[in-house]
Design a protein around this motif. Sequence first.
Motif, PDB file in Angstrom:
ATOM      1  N   UNK A   1       0.865  -1.180   0.000  1.00  0.00           N
ATOM      2  CA  UNK A   1       0.000   0.000   0.000  1.00  0.00           C
ATOM      3  C   UNK A   1       0.899   1.227   0.000  1.00  0.00           C
ATOM      4  N   UNK A   2       0.700   2.066  -1.011  1.00  0.00           N
ATOM      5  CA  UNK A   2       1.500   3.282  -1.127  1.00  0.00           C
ATOM      6  C   UNK A   2       0.572   4.486  -1.027  1.00  0.00           C
ATOM      7  N   UNK A   3       0.821   5.315  -0.008  1.00  0.00           N
ATOM      8  CA  UNK A   3       0.081   6.564   0.145  1.00  0.00           C
ATOM      9  C   UNK A   3       0.839   7.636  -0.632  1.00  0.00           C
ATOM     10  N   UNK A   4       0.126   8.365  -1.471  1.00  0.00           N
ATOM     11  CA  UNK A   4       0.775   9.325  -2.374  1.00  0.00           C
ATOM     12  C   UNK A   4      -0.157  10.506  -2.630  1.00  0.00           C
ATOM     13  N   UNK A   5       0.354  11.503  -3.332  1.00  0.00           N
ATOM     14  CA  UNK A   5      -0.460  12.627  -3.798  1.00  0.00           C
ATOM     15  C   UNK A   5       0.169  13.175  -5.071  1.00  0.00           C
ATOM     16  N   UNK A   6      -0.672  13.747  -5.924  1.00  0.00           N
ATOM     17  CA  UNK A   6      -0.176  14.271  -7.211  1.00  0.00           C
ATOM     18  C   UNK A   6       0.757  15.460  -7.020  1.00  0.00           C
ATOM     19  N   UNK A   7       0.677  16.129  -5.850  1.00  0.00           N
ATOM     20  CA  UNK A   7       1.525  17.301  -5.588  1.00  0.00           C
ATOM     21  C   UNK A   7       2.838  16.934  -4.899  1.00  0.00           C
TER      22      UNK A   7
ATOM     23  N   UNK B   1      -5.937  13.281  -9.195  1.00  0.00           N
ATOM     24  CA  UNK B   1      -5.375  11.942  -9.414  1.00  0.00           C
ATOM     25  C   UNK B   1      -5.729  11.435 -10.803  1.00  0.00           C
ATOM     26  N   UNK B   2      -6.964  11.680 -11.244  1.00  0.00           N
ATOM     27  CA  UNK B   2      -7.377  11.263 -12.591  1.00  0.00           C
ATOM     28  C   UNK B   2      -6.519  11.957 -13.655  1.00  0.00           C
ATOM     29  N   UNK B   3      -6.284  13.249 -13.484  1.00  0.00           N
ATOM     30  CA  UNK B   3      -5.448  13.992 -14.438  1.00  0.00           C
ATOM     31  C   UNK B   3      -4.033  13.420 -14.448  1.00  0.00           C
ATOM     32  N   UNK B   4      -3.513  13.070 -13.260  1.00  0.00           N
ATOM     33  CA  UNK B   4      -2.165  12.521 -13.173  1.00  0.00           C
ATOM     34  C   UNK B   4      -2.066  11.185 -13.915  1.00  0.00           C
ATOM     35  N   UNK B   5      -3.003  10.255 -13.678  1.00  0.00           N
ATOM     36  CA  UNK B   5      -2.878   8.922 -14.290  1.00  0.00           C
ATOM     37  C   UNK B   5      -3.152   8.945 -15.787  1.00  0.00           C
TER      38      UNK B   5
ATOM     39  N   UNK C   1      -4.200  -0.669  -9.054  1.00  0.00           N
ATOM     40  CA  UNK C   1      -5.345   0.180  -8.747  1.00  0.00           C
ATOM     41  C   UNK C   1      -4.986   1.352  -7.841  1.00  0.00           C
ATOM     42  N   UNK C   2      -5.658   2.466  -8.096  1.00  0.00           N
ATOM     43  CA  UNK C   2      -5.512   3.659  -7.263  1.00  0.00           C
ATOM     44  C   UNK C   2      -6.852   3.921  -6.591  1.00  0.00           C
TER      45      UNK C   2
ATOM     46  N   UNK D   1       0.255  -7.716  -4.721  1.00  0.00           N
ATOM     47  CA  UNK D   1      -0.696  -6.711  -5.200  1.00  0.00           C
ATOM     48  C   UNK D   1      -0.296  -5.339  -4.676  1.00  0.00           C
ATOM     49  N   UNK D   2      -0.097  -4.396  -5.585  1.00  0.00           N
ATOM     50  CA  UNK D   2       0.148  -3.003  -5.204  1.00  0.00           C
ATOM     51  C   UNK D   2      -1.184  -2.256  -5.225  1.00  0.00           C
ATOM     52  N   UNK D   3      -1.346  -1.317  -4.297  1.00  0.00           N
ATOM     53  CA  UNK D   3      -2.508  -0.435  -4.269  1.00  0.00           C
ATOM     54  C   UNK D   3      -2.001   0.948  -3.897  1.00  0.00           C
ATOM     55  N   UNK D   4      -2.377   1.944  -4.672  1.00  0.00           N
ATOM     56  CA  UNK D   4      -2.035   3.328  -4.349  1.00  0.00           C
ATOM     57  C   UNK D   4      -3.227   4.007  -3.706  1.00  0.00           C
ATOM     58  N   UNK D   5      -3.013   4.634  -2.556  1.00  0.00           N
ATOM     59  CA  UNK D   5      -4.080   5.390  -1.904  1.00  0.00           C
ATOM     60  C   UNK D   5      -3.701   6.863  -1.990  1.00  0.00           C
ATOM     61  N   UNK D   6      -4.436   7.582  -2.799  1.00  0.00           N
ATOM     62  CA  UNK D   6      -4.146   8.998  -3.026  1.00  0.00           C
ATOM     63  C   UNK D   6      -4.739   9.869  -1.949  1.00  0.00           C
ATOM     64  N   UNK D   7      -3.889  10.652  -1.301  1.00  0.00           N
ATOM     65  CA  UNK D   7      -4.328  11.611  -0.286  1.00  0.00           C
ATOM     66  C   UNK D   7      -4.460  12.953  -1.014  1.00  0.00           C
TER      67      UNK D   7
END
Length: 134
Positions: free
Chosen positions: A25-31, A67-71, A79-80, A55-61
């Motif tokens: 589980x990776x917590x991330x943000x587009x900024x 996040x949609x614009x980034x991906x 999955x994000x 299984x990798x999962x990204x949880x966007x903070x």
Amino acid sequence: LAMTLPDLEGRPQPLVQWRGKVLVINYWASWCPPCIEEMPMFSRLHERHAAAGVQFVGIGMDETEKMLAFVKKSPVSYPLLAGGTNPGGNPALTVKGLPYTVVLGRDGKVAFSRYGSVDEATLESQLRQLSGQK
């Protein structure tokens, strides 16, 4: 792992659906520049180890629109989910800094966690060990 978060299309995704897998589980943000820098590596490792039950999962903070614009520009192979910009009240989403990566073994217990960027060799060796690969 009794946590359910929406994916970027708004569909609820319970984390329990990945029970029995090695879960990253990776917590991330587009900024967050270091978050964005490590995502291509996470995609590579996800593709490399998926067959071994990783299984990798990204949880966007972050805001879902960002996040949609980034991906759209930088797609990832995993999955994000949207953690929201203020996940108040959910202790599983109390993140002290970004990026933050947690690796859970097949038993659901935390095997590895790291605030800040993770290097590929360190994470690869964790994944091989936890998934039973040589």
